[in-house]
Design an enzyme around this catalytic site. Structure first.
Site, PDB file in Angstrom:
ATOM      1  CG  HIS A  72      -2.042  -0.975   1.147  1.00  0.00           C
ATOM      2  ND1 HIS A  72      -3.293  -0.736   1.658  1.00  0.00           N
ATOM      3  CD2 HIS A  72      -2.105  -2.209   0.592  1.00  0.00           C
ATOM      4  CE1 HIS A  72      -4.082  -1.778   1.436  1.00  0.00           C
ATOM      5  NE2 HIS A  72      -3.373  -2.698   0.787  1.00  0.00           N
TER       6      HIS A  72
ATOM      7  CE1 TYR B 202      -4.927   3.281   9.194  1.00  0.00           C
ATOM      8  CE2 TYR B 202      -5.434   3.045  11.534  1.00  0.00           C
ATOM      9  CZ  TYR B 202      -4.698   2.674  10.423  1.00  0.00           C
ATOM     10  OH  TYR B 202      -3.726   1.707  10.548  1.00  0.00           O
TER      11      TYR B 202
ATOM     12  N   PRO C 290      -3.960  -0.934  18.967  1.00  0.00           N
ATOM     13  CG  PRO C 290      -5.946  -1.970  18.308  1.00  0.00           C
ATOM     14  CD  PRO C 290      -5.234  -1.438  19.507  1.00  0.00           C
TER      15      PRO C 290
ATOM     16  CE  LYS D 221       4.383   2.584  13.819  1.00  0.00           C
ATOM     17  NZ  LYS D 221       4.465   2.203  12.405  1.00  0.00           N
TER      18      LYS D 221
ATOM     19  CE1 TYR E 176      -0.869   3.332   9.789  1.00  0.00           C
ATOM     20  CE2 TYR E 176       0.039   2.637   7.681  1.00  0.00           C
ATOM     21  CZ  TYR E 176      -0.916   2.523   8.678  1.00  0.00           C
ATOM     22  OH  TYR E 176      -1.925   1.598   8.547  1.00  0.00           O
TER      23      TYR E 176
HETATM   24  C1  PHB Z   1      -5.648  -4.922  10.454  1.00  0.00           C
HETATM   25  O1  PHB Z   1      -5.778  -5.040   9.234  1.00  0.00           O
HETATM   26  O2  PHB Z   1      -5.915  -5.850  11.226  1.00  0.00           O
HETATM   27  C2  PHB Z   1      -5.179  -3.632  11.017  1.00  0.00           C
HETATM   28  C3  PHB Z   1      -4.777  -2.628  10.155  1.00  0.00           C
HETATM   29  C4  PHB Z   1      -4.354  -1.412  10.680  1.00  0.00           C
HETATM   30  C5  PHB Z   1      -4.331  -1.217  12.042  1.00  0.00           C
HETATM   31  C6  PHB Z   1      -4.718  -2.228  12.897  1.00  0.00           C
HETATM   32  C7  PHB Z   1      -5.147  -3.436  12.385  1.00  0.00           C
HETATM   33  O3  PHB Z   1      -3.949  -0.016  12.541  1.00  0.00           O
END
Ligand code: PHB
Length: 392
Positions: free
Chosen positions: A72, A203, A294, A298, A386
């Site tokens: 990505h 997000y 989460p 990280k 990130y």
């Molecule tokens: C996930 O795809 O499980 C995932 C992706 C981004 C995050 C947390 C979990 O910040």
């Protein structure tokens, strides 16, 4: 039983460490309380930083990840029903992230370790550590068959996660200090058989709470929404889940694609660090020493970085009798850990609506969301963190 490095836990930290030691000619044994099938089926996060991808590739574990993972180049931050792109590739000097589920990483590492003569004792439960401040530390464990055994080592690597026994071998108060924060929220996670709703992760900040649209494959999507941490999976029918997700993320031409939900779970949000990460010949790595909320994905990446630092330090000990890197382990690892803690907290506070937040907090959050989606400097800060710090 005797080995050079006794590793407790066959998660990302333990498996990566074992293989990196093997590549340096150092023997290890991994004790893992769960079965191989259970580990390979446990759903966790799925975002690999550039440094983690490079590490997997370098140690020969990256073949399937390269083939089946998804690179990505950016992600979206969504608020007030509009999406704003953070262009990772552009803002972070060509660095990107790869979406590849943690349990797929574990499958690849377990297979590689077993194919290269690695010893992993599944369903072998570590009960406690002895003499970690001597040069012959021991791990007491119970075998799959129920027998009490001991593994005598030069070093013990505690890679046994948040609830493992290793951290407890560092005396709390006199030697160990724990830094802890819980958040008044959890994440409700689902896996659904559906096509992707978006090419990139979204997000979302919404008055009803945070939501995240992620992916696993062209046919399986991973989605989360903020919930009460004490809520129960059974309270959420499929219809209620879709209604909540639509309410938070749909609008301005965007509509989430639905599909059959085949997995549901609730993840708590917490931040934790134990210092120091070393005591005598015991070294903690990954969740045994720290966990992050989460938001920002990280956790696995911090575990991989710890393993990288520790493998190099143990390697220098066996090849040159050098102890400086071992002595520097806590300080070296903690610099990245606290950066990861800060970023995970930062993303969490930016994107969630907490029950104790007032009208001021909402206005402040919206101003900050405007900032990070309109200022190149602010977006660069997010992008660099990130994609993650390079593993030097
Ligand atoms: C996930 O795809 O499980 C995932 C992706 C981004 C995050 C947390 C979990 O910040």
């Amino acid at each position: 039983m005797r080995t050079q490095v006794g590793i407790v836990g066959a998660g990302p930290a333990g498996l990566l460490l074992s293989h990196m030691l093997h590549l340096r000619g150092i023997e290890s044994v991994i004790l893992e309380s769960r079965s191989r099938a259970a580990i390979e089926a446990t759903i966790r996060a799925g975002v690999l930083e550039q440094g983690t991808v490079d590490l997997m590739t370098e140690i020969g574990a990256g073949e399937r990840m390269k083939r089946e993972g998804f690179v990505h180049h950016g992600f979206e931050i969504r608020f007030q029903n509009r999406s704003h792109r953070i262009n990772l590739h552009d803002l972070a000097n060509g660095r990107t992230i790869t979406v590849y589920a943690q349990h797929e990483v574990l499958k690849d590492l377990i297979e590689l370790r077993l194919a290269t003569g690695g010893q992993i004792l599944f369903e072998a439960r570590a009960e406690g550590l002895e003499d970690v401040t001597s040069d012959r530390p021991r791990i007491r464990f119970t075998t799959k068959e129920g027998a009490a055994e001991e593994l005598i080592c030069d070093f013990v690597a505690g890679c046994d996660g948040s609830y493992g026994v290793c951290r407890k071998a560092i005396p709390e108060g006199t030697v160990r200090q724990d830094y802890f924060r819980t958040y008044p929220a959890g994440w409700f996670g689902i896996l659904a058989k559906a096509p992707p709703s978006s090419h990139e992760l979204i997000y979302t900040h919404h008055e009803r709470g945070f939501a995240l649209i992620s992916t696993r494959s062209p046919n399986v999507q991973r989605m989360y929404f903020q919930c009460d941490p004490n809520d129960k999976v059974a309270n959420w029918s499929d219809d209620r889940i879709w209604a909540e997700l639509h309410a938070r993320v749909s609008g301005d031409g965007f509509r989430l694609k639905e599909g059959e939900i085949f997995q549901k779970n609730i993840v708590p949000l917490r931040s934790f660090v134990a210092e120091p990460m070393q005591h005598g010949r015991l070294f903690l790595a990954g969740d045994a020493a720290h966990s992050v909320p989460p938001t920002g994905a990280k956790g696995l990446n911090l575990a991989a970085a710890d393993a990288h630092v520790l493998a190099r330090a143990i390697g220098a000990y066996y090849s040159a009798n050098a102890t400086d890197l071992l002595e520097a382990y806590t300080a070296t690892a903690l610099r990245r850990v606290w950066r990861g803690q800060w970023f995970s907290w930062y993303m969490t506070q930016l994107l969630h609506r907490f029950p104790d937040a007032g009208a001021f907090d909402l206005k402040r959050q919206l101003a900050e969301l405007e900032l990070v989606t309109s200022s190149r400097a602010a977006a660069t800060m997010i992008a660099e963190n990130y994609v993650g710090l390079p593993l030097s």
